[in-house]
Write an enzyme that holds these catalytic residues in place. Sequence first.
Site, mmCIF file in Angstrom:
data_model
loop_
_atom_site.group_PDB
_atom_site.id
_atom_site.type_symbol
_atom_site.label_atom_id
_atom_site.label_comp_id
_atom_site.label_asym_id
_atom_site.label_seq_id
_atom_site.Cartn_x
_atom_site.Cartn_y
_atom_site.Cartn_z
ATOM 1 N N GLU A 95 -24.563 -7.410 -27.747
ATOM 2 C CA GLU A 95 -25.034 -6.874 -27.874
ATOM 3 C C GLU A 95 -24.278 -6.541 -25.916
ATOM 4 O O GLU A 95 -24.477 -6.931 -25.289
ATOM 5 C CB GLU A 95 -26.719 -6.682 -27.391
ATOM 6 N N CYS A 125 -32.754 -5.623 -18.176
ATOM 7 C CA CYS A 125 -32.331 -6.887 -17.658
ATOM 8 C C CYS A 125 -33.549 -7.617 -18.815
ATOM 9 O O CYS A 125 -34.857 -7.745 -18.682
ATOM 10 C CB CYS A 125 -32.153 -7.202 -16.471
#
Length: 398
Positions: free
Chosen positions: A134, A388
């Site tokens: 990704e 994150c």
Amino acid sequence: MSDFRVTDDNQVSETVETGITEGGRNGAFRDVLSKDHARRGKPPVHFADLTDDERIAKAKELGLPKFRVRQLANHYYGHFDADAGNFTDFPAGKRDEVAREFFPTLIREVTRQVADDGQTIKTLWELFDGSKIESVLMRYPNRTTLCISSQVGCGMGCPFCATGQLGLTRNMSTGEILEQVRIAAAMMERGEVAGGPGRLSNVVFMGMGEPMGNYRAIVSAVRQISAMPPEGFGISARNITVSTVGVVPGIRRLAQEGMPVRLAVSLHAPNNALRDELVPMNRRFNVDEVLDAAHDYYLASKRRVSIEYALMRGINDQEVHARQLANRLNHYGDNWAHVNPIPLNPIEGSKWTASKPEDERRFLEILHNAGITATLRDTRGQDIDGACGQLAAKTNNA
């Protein structure tokens, strides 16, 4: 292609690249390998994987003169175009051959998710062997940042990170890494991100993988991202960030490259007992070794180091932890680090959770009072698992 590994005396040595990251063979730490980890066929060789001499040699094999290589580079780096069928300045009879030999398809979009009113886009890519990775494109008022992956999965095994739970499958090629950048730059140029046409300005190696575990590919990628067209995409090296959980030989090697990229160290704990639990690589390179190497990087590059610190409720977010962190950083006596406390982004099935807002504020206050520059990190893309620690390459999430 060879890469480096760490020997028992912490020296760097050359070895045949295996896709196993630092610490996978020696010491207390072992890489977390996914069930799919195996010696796989290598990705098709792409224009971005070749040196200029290799490009010229391949062009000669195709019966093309040297100047055609520069034309190809101008299309790829200057116009973000890898479709040879569009190269109208190229002989029509050679375009299919050029496409096959120089621009094989390395990544294919599977799904795209959008958040933050269209200004954050997470893309799930399928690679040549069916692996998935990704990347996340984020537009801000004064910059546009692309977070890219450098490995399929990650072998670091940090328990609070979705990518770390995948284990490591393999390293990515330079071409696979750069294709994420080229496509994002083209998306910005075409106005596919909310806000109209613009320019990709920043690249962070903070997606899937431990960049220092794929050192040669990421350094080659950085050089091509930062070189001006037609040698590269023209994104300033000062706007490129390379992250690591603390692979000390990689940090020290990067310091010798002469590239003014920013180093980001995912510290997450101010002492060894806690960091051993949160970041298994700490058992190989402890807090002191990591910070010593990071400070030496600052001295060599003249760039402040980013200290990434995911705040976890009741685990590492208390006043004592903030004071320990401030003392660790101030030990070096100069304003060398910028701390980025990050509210932990939740991952499915995890026992770890984000800090209370009041604990976040107090953590920052203690750092600021100690003279430490610190900024609470924005959590872009959380609702699409694009923040994150959330990247897991799940098809069913897209």
